[in-house]
Design an enzyme around this catalytic site. Sequence first.
Site, PDB file in Angstrom:
ATOM      1  N   GLY A   1      24.615  11.687 -29.450  1.00 57.87           N
ATOM      2  CA  GLY A   1      24.097  12.505 -28.012  1.00 57.87           C
ATOM      3  C   GLY A   1      24.634  11.781 -27.096  1.00 57.87           C
ATOM      4  N   ALA A   2      24.869  10.382 -26.915  1.00 58.73           N
ATOM      5  CA  ALA A   2      25.303   9.781 -25.861  1.00 58.73           C
ATOM      6  C   ALA A   2      26.971  10.246 -25.427  1.00 58.73           C
ATOM      7  CB  ALA A   2      25.421   8.267 -26.345  1.00 58.73           C
TER       8      ALA A   2
ATOM      9  N   GLY B   1       0.867  -1.150   0.162  1.00 57.43           N
ATOM     10  CA  GLY B   1      -0.040  -0.221  -0.032  1.00 57.43           C
ATOM     11  C   GLY B   1       0.717   1.161  -0.131  1.00 57.43           C
ATOM     12  N   GLY B   2       0.267   2.378   0.489  1.00 55.66           N
ATOM     13  CA  GLY B   2       1.121   3.651   0.689  1.00 55.66           C
ATOM     14  C   GLY B   2       2.237   3.412   1.325  1.00 55.66           C
TER      15      GLY B   2
END
Length: 519
Positions: free
Chosen positions: A406-407, A171-172
């Site tokens: 770009g790398a 859960g949370g």
Amino acid sequence: MSSQEKIKQLIDKREESKLGGGIKRIDAQHKRGKYTARERIDMLLDEGSFEEFDMFVSHRCNNFGMEQTKFLGDGVVTGHGTIDGRVVYVFSQDFTVFGGSLSETFANKICKVMDQAMKVGAPIIGINDSGGARIQEGVNSLAGYAEIFQRNIMASGVIPQISAIFGPCAGGAVYSPALTDAVIMSEENSYMFVTGPRVTKSVTGEDITVEQLGGPEVHGKKSGVAHYIARDEEEGIMLIRKFLSYFPQNNLEDPPVYETKDAIDRKEDELNEIIPENPNQAYDIKDIIHLIVDDNEFLEMHRNYAMNIVVGFATFNGVPVGIVANQPNFMAGVLDIDASRKAARFVRLCDCFNIPLVTLVDVPGFLPGSSQEYGGIITHGAKLMFAYGEATVPKVTVTIRKSYGGAHDVMSCKQLRGDINYAWPTAEIAVMGASGAIEVLEGTILRSMDNDEERAAYIAKKEKEYKDKFANPYEAAKFGYIDDVIEPRNTRFRIIRALQTLATKKDTNPPKKHSNIPL
Ligand code: HXC
């Protein structure tokens, strides 16, 4: 009551509190192969250093007859102690009390140690083993969680925060670990998910087990939620201690420096031969890492997640560093969404705790294709670029082999404030690889050729021309983008010298509320 009786009362209350939910439940915990909350703290901290807070706290809930059942300590053991002589704060959830579920007072106890850890400037370690929100307490439990989350957020980048998951975390409740710097799961008994199998089945129809949904295999390999998967709780505890050894107490301090007998000028002839003649052949970047760091010791993070990039900690001449390295052995070391996210978070982790960065580059580029583009590789790749560009710690980059497109820019290049950028003679730094470049540059001519042999010969000739021009480090060195081309066997010495020189480095970012990293 006489003073002797009062002392006896204190001792009895302490003993009662130490038993948590009682012997039966402790036995059940052991039968499952789990340690108790207190045993875990004893293993974690230096012997005899634990000072406990709030062992007489009990819950204030009167719903569902809860006033009849109270346990001293109320399901979480909190306090402080030392690890390798340095102060740490700790909370350890006690599954023997209402399944370790979180009440208002339970949350208050955790918040108290978090607040004090912040005031003192010391790390906080949370050991999770809990059924989540204490159902009988309703919204008070939810509020308690949110109090903890808010403190996790404020402490982020100020003090190291570590979460161990040695039982349920559902859960949370998962969000506190998710907000911390490192999540360690044990192979047995641990799981994390926002929504459990039963609700999952009723909402989506998906039939799935606890392990398949949120076991260590899932979070160590697929989701990347867990940074370390430990064989057992002992190894998990050892990992926490080791992890912290690379960290300062807080963001205003530098990491500790260790004595080492490993010579700074240790040459490794093996490195001169480690790169295969064929540029498309793989090798293991971790072999290089082990050869250059102190005593071959490397604490890898996220070992089984996005294995095309390797991140982790080591020391050079006793100084802790974070290492980021492309891994040619897995998907040729290409950068994809997961690798970009993994490395970006790691770079920011090191930067906020003043840990210098050493980057080893062998990257053919970003992974092409619709699945990556649809998944937002643009945004995720930008995260890594942002992280490097924003980081102010010393940054030493060594280009081992490929550094394309770009790398190249993303992997701590000079213009992203790389401080010292070295390359091996085997480096290839260019806009793209030869075959892609020839496809583009010679496309019109190639399409006009209908003889396959002639076409292949033409491609080979053009690729050779391209490689002769760009498949080397000297084009980049010519422009000063590479500070020096170094002999591989000297890499350890050159990195150590670079780090020594940069030890007094000062760099700042412009004043702002905070940056807007492409999340
Ligand atoms: C109160 C709880 C509890 C809870 C367990 N117990 N979870 N009590 N609130 N959330 C109690 C049980 O009643 C039992 O008490 C004891 O702890 C041990 O639990 P068992 O069920 O016997 O243990 P086990 O079979 O090992 O199962 C463990 C479990 C299961 C899988 C965790 O207990 C379970 O599913 N619990 C509920 C989980 C859950 O739904 N939690 C709420 C999630 S929502 P006795 O007296 O018999 O020993 C949430 C929201 C947070 O957490 C949001 C934050 C933003």
